[in-house]
Scaffold this active site. Structure first.
Site, mmCIF file in Angstrom:
data_model
loop_
_atom_site.group_PDB
_atom_site.id
_atom_site.type_symbol
_atom_site.label_atom_id
_atom_site.label_comp_id
_atom_site.label_asym_id
_atom_site.label_seq_id
_atom_site.Cartn_x
_atom_site.Cartn_y
_atom_site.Cartn_z
ATOM 1 N N TYR A 1 0.858 -1.189 0.000
ATOM 2 C CA TYR A 1 0.000 0.000 0.000
ATOM 3 C C TYR A 1 0.893 1.237 0.000
ATOM 4 C CZ TYR A 1 -3.476 3.460 1.292
ATOM 5 O OH TYR A 1 -4.280 4.572 1.309
ATOM 6 N N SER B 1 -5.529 1.497 -4.903
ATOM 7 C CA SER B 1 -5.567 2.875 -4.426
ATOM 8 C C SER B 1 -4.138 3.425 -4.337
ATOM 9 C CB SER B 1 -6.299 2.941 -3.080
ATOM 10 O OG SER B 1 -6.708 4.261 -2.787
ATOM 11 N N TYR B 2 -3.681 3.844 -3.153
ATOM 12 C CA TYR B 2 -2.287 4.304 -3.060
ATOM 13 C C TYR B 2 -1.343 3.189 -3.505
ATOM 14 C CZ TYR B 2 1.512 7.274 -1.303
ATOM 15 O OH TYR B 2 2.615 8.081 -1.209
ATOM 16 N N ASP C 1 -15.943 5.598 -9.251
ATOM 17 C CA ASP C 1 -15.070 5.616 -8.073
ATOM 18 C C ASP C 1 -15.340 6.869 -7.245
ATOM 19 O OD1 ASP C 1 -12.812 5.771 -6.285
ATOM 20 O OD2 ASP C 1 -11.761 4.378 -7.613
ATOM 21 N N HIS D 1 -14.967 2.732 -5.545
ATOM 22 C CA HIS D 1 -13.552 2.510 -5.282
ATOM 23 C C HIS D 1 -13.264 1.050 -4.929
ATOM 24 C CE1 HIS D 1 -9.496 3.830 -4.557
ATOM 25 N NE2 HIS D 1 -9.519 3.498 -3.288
#
Length: 322
Positions: free
Chosen positions: A124, A212-213, A286, A318
């Site tokens: 992450y 995501s990240y 998202d 998302h």
């Protein structure tokens, strides 16, 4: 009353300290402990787990004395004992810049050190986050269920917390300020280089993926060095100009204050350097990372002459449920 990683970056314990500085450790489980205190602070509920122990919920007084076990999850442990589940192994290595990083690895149960295995790195990497913990919730699914499936297919799973993550003190966490993604991507590439030196790893079959990240980190890492055979980026922020200001400006300042930082810490800027086979995934509805991030990034790849695969999910948010 507080919790900290002072005994190990991988573990969390609960403490209290009085006005004279006398410190008392309240939790007794070696792993990850989290406390929820009553309004009066006379009692707290402790949640404990580690890599081999599902969450145990106990009620304690403010001296740490066990009053009652609320949930012990013994039934789950018994159920797991019926399966040949591989164990997570912690490791530490030092990068070429002298930075020590913590990670974990899960190998197939029939692991043969004389063989060369493919590796999938998952991360992450966001500010203050931690994926390398001695807890039950590790991996993409709690209890490493996804990684267990990969292990059954003869694939080694690896996760390493790079610079900017938590549990290592303020300097380690804040060194990514105004340059989100640069040091983190370098550390993931360094991880791949380290893994390639291990006799059991096939250096030509190292992959990376994240959500995501973590998707952003996948794109940045695959553009950092030609060390990844392939990667999957799900719902990635690709340029901090397209992400919400309350999060972005906390770590990057404004584009007016840190224009060069925004340009350098951009997967779009790095698109011409992408190396390896990429699958880009995004939901068109998202609610966190706007679809524009992947739309703009895919166009940057087209302009750079980079071939890639893309999977779009209509009306998915998302989490891409359903």
């Amino acid at each position: 009353y507080y919790s900290s990683n002072e005994e190990s970056p991988l573990r969390t314990a609960v403490y209290k300290i009085d006005a004279k500085g006398k410190k008392t450790k309240l939790s007794d489980g070696v792993g990850t402990n989290n406390a929820i205190f009553s309004t009066s602070l006379k009692y707290y509920m402790n949640t404990f787990s580690n890599t081999t122990t599902p969450p145990i919920y106990t009620l304690r007084d403010n001296n740490g004395k066990l009053l009652k076990t609320l949930i012990d999850n013994k039934a789950l442990l018994q159920k797991l004992s019926e399966y040949d589940v591989p164990q997570k192994e912690f490791f530490t290595f030092t990068t070429s810049e002298g930075v020590t990083l913590n990670g974990w690895m899960m190998k197939p149960r029939d692991f043969d050190p004389s063989k060369k295995y493919a590796v999938i790195m998952h991360q992450y990497g966001g500010p203050g986050s931690q994926e390398v913990n001695d807890d039950w919730g590790a991996g993409f699914y709690g209890g490493l269920a996804w990684e267990c499936l990969l292990a059954q297919k003869g694939i080694i799973s690896v996760c390493v917390d790079g610079r900017g993550t938590g549990g290592r003190g303020a300097d380690f966490k804040k060194c990514t300020y105004k340059q989100l993604g640069l040091l983190e991507a370098h550390d993931q590439a360094e991880t791949a280089r380290y893994l390639a030196t291990l006799p059991c790893i096939n250096p030509d079959r190292i992959a990376i993926w994240g959500w995501s990240y973590g998707g952003f980190m996948t794109l940045m890492s695959m553009s950092e060095a030609p060390v990844f055979h392939c990667g999957i980026a799900v719902a990635p922020p690709t340029d901090w100009r397209f992400y919400d200001s309350v999060y972005t400006e906390r770590f990057m300042q404004t584009p007016q204050e840190n224009g060069n930082g925004y340009k350098e810490a951009s997967a779009i800027t790095r698109a011409p350097n992408l190396s390896g086979q990429l699958l880009l995934v995004h939901g068109m509805a998202d609610d966190n990372v706007h679809f524009r991030n992947s739309a703009e990034y895919s166009e940057a790849l087209v302009q750079a002459g980079k071939q890639f695969d893309m999977q779009i999910y209509t009306n998915r948010n998302h989490s891409i449920y359903g």
